[in-house]
Design an enzyme around this catalytic site. Structure first.
Site, PDB file in Angstrom:
ATOM      1  N   ASN A  67      -8.012  -7.695   9.921  1.00 29.13           N
ATOM      2  CA  ASN A  67      -8.018  -8.359   8.924  1.00 29.13           C
ATOM      3  C   ASN A  67      -7.900  -9.850   9.157  1.00 29.13           C
ATOM      4  OD1 ASN A  67      -5.820  -5.915   7.834  1.00 29.13           O
ATOM      5  ND2 ASN A  67      -7.673  -5.793   7.090  1.00 29.13           N
ATOM      6  N   ASN A  86       0.902  -1.193  -0.097  1.00 26.79           N
ATOM      7  CA  ASN A  86       0.137  -0.201  -0.008  1.00 26.79           C
ATOM      8  C   ASN A  86       0.880   1.260   0.029  1.00 26.79           C
ATOM      9  OD1 ASN A  86       0.415   1.027   2.679  1.00 26.79           O
ATOM     10  ND2 ASN A  86      -0.566  -0.736   3.537  1.00 26.79           N
ATOM     11  N   ARG A 141      -9.092  -3.790  -1.951  1.00 31.50           N
ATOM     12  CA  ARG A 141      -8.263  -5.211  -1.454  1.00 31.50           C
ATOM     13  C   ARG A 141      -9.561  -6.173  -1.562  1.00 31.50           C
ATOM     14  NH1 ARG A 141      -4.140  -4.968   2.068  1.00 31.50           N
ATOM     15  NH2 ARG A 141      -2.573  -3.587   1.355  1.00 31.50           N
ATOM     16  N   HIS A 198      -8.752   0.308   2.801  1.00 31.43           N
ATOM     17  CA  HIS A 198      -9.388  -0.672   3.814  1.00 31.43           C
ATOM     18  C   HIS A 198     -10.622   0.202   4.271  1.00 31.43           C
ATOM     19  CE1 HIS A 198      -6.228  -4.074   4.676  1.00 31.43           C
ATOM     20  NE2 HIS A 198      -7.282  -4.336   4.096  1.00 31.43           N
ATOM     21  N   ARG A 210       0.318 -11.681   2.482  1.00 28.27           N
ATOM     22  CA  ARG A 210      -0.523 -11.926   3.626  1.00 28.27           C
ATOM     23  C   ARG A 210      -1.588 -12.952   3.708  1.00 28.27           C
ATOM     24  NH1 ARG A 210      -3.288  -6.713   6.528  1.00 28.27           N
ATOM     25  NH2 ARG A 210      -2.919  -8.315   8.117  1.00 28.27           N
ATOM     26  N   ALA A 254       3.095   1.188   8.009  1.00 25.13           N
ATOM     27  CA  ALA A 254       2.628  -0.049   7.196  1.00 25.13           C
ATOM     28  C   ALA A 254       1.234   0.251   6.834  1.00 25.13           C
ATOM     29  CB  ALA A 254       2.589  -1.194   8.463  1.00 25.13           C
ATOM     30  N   CYS A 302      -6.751  -1.216  13.153  1.00 26.80           N
ATOM     31  CA  CYS A 302      -6.412  -2.301  12.469  1.00 26.80           C
ATOM     32  C   CYS A 302      -5.708  -3.307  13.238  1.00 26.80           C
ATOM     33  CB  CYS A 302      -5.199  -1.836  11.145  1.00 26.80           C
ATOM     34  SG  CYS A 302      -5.661  -0.565  10.173  1.00 26.80           S
TER      35      CYS A 302
END
Ligand code: ARG
Length: 270
Positions: free
Chosen positions: A68, A19, A134, A163, A87, A251, A257
């Site tokens: 996530n 990202n 995403r 997101h 991921r 990040a 998150c």
């Protein structure tokens, strides 16, 4: 009592770039990241949440972003299937945690990407769902079928807000914060029509991930430096708690998150 899942930042770092916030040349400072994570962890317990932990794993630097892991709905979890292979390796770790903690794990078809509570947030009985960057729009339709709830897909158009939880934060049924430029005009209209009390996050604070906040009752935990948003929250009767989380901004993450609500968000009507 709020029940929240987190993962200690033992192996957190900027090891790849998926990202616009991530740059391998701007790595995380481990000691600072640990300190910031610890302050979030302590704060959440202090305001009455129970925090459970996923054991950190070497080679999975983004595992700290438990939002996530999947979408929790009552005793079920719809497991994430990440868009990026880096991921995807987190999926079995989260799956094992959910199975050993009494959740029924549901999976979506493997050709659909879905990034859990990062892209799917309840406000009232309705699930608001971000797609395109995403998660896939079709994944959200499948989620709607599985949980039997209305799901409103919202198109995300700004790569910095990749997101839904980076630009939208439900506070209570019928009340939320959002950052309009992150959405296409249709999605903006849907939000305005469906959520009576919508607070606009100012640009500066949006880029400090002010919308990426953890709501526990009247407490709202968010990244330091979001002072204008904090003032708006105070005026709406909330008590903002600002803690420095800039090591995680590197990040593309912040307070929300780093957490996954296991018992339903305050804004959700299950
Ligand atoms: N580096 C992670 C990624 O790009 C950050 C995830 C942030 N999570 C969130 N729910 N917004 O996937």
């Amino acid at each position: 009592m709020a029940r929240i899942l987190m993962c200690p930042p033992d192996y957190y770092g900027i090891e790849y770039e998926i990202n616009p916030w991530m740059s391998r040349s701007r790595g995380a400072v481990s000691a600072r990241a640990r300190q910031q994570w610890q302050e979030l962890y302590d704060t959440l317990q202090h305001i009455g949440a129970t925090v459970e932990l996923v054991p950190p794993q070497p080679g999975l630097p983004d595992l700290v972003f438990t939002a996530n892991a999947g979408l929790v709905f009552r005793q079920q979890v719809i497991l994430s299937h990440f868009r990026y292979p880096q991921r995807q390796r987190e999926e079995p770790v989260f799956e094992a945690w959910f199975r050993t903690h009494g959740f029924e794990v549901l999976r979506l078809p493997q050709d659909l990407f879905f990034e859990g509570a990062g892209d799917a947030l309840f406000c009232g009985r309705t699930l608001f769902a971000g797609y395109r960057i995403r998660s896939d729009c079709l994944a959200h339709q499948e989620v709607a079928r599985r949980i039997g709830r209305e799901v409103l897909p919202l198109e995300l158009v700004n790569p910095h807000f990749y997101h839904l939880d980076t630009c939208f934060c439900p506070l209570a049924p019928g009340q939320a914060i959002y950052y309009p430029p992150a959405f296409d005009s249709y999605a903006q209209r849907v939000l305005r029509e469906r959520i009576p009390e919508l607070m606009v996050c100012p640009d500066h604070d949006a880029y400090r991930f002010g919308c990426n906040a953890v709501v526990v009752g009247k407490f709202v935990v968010l990244n330091a430096g979001c002072d204008a948003l904090a003032e708006l929250l105070r005026r709406a009767g909330y008590q903002p708690i600002l803690i420095p989380l800039d090591e995680f901004l590197k990040a593309g993450g912040s307070a929300k998150c780093l957490t996954l609500r296991l018992d339903g968000e305050d804004a959700a009507i299950w």
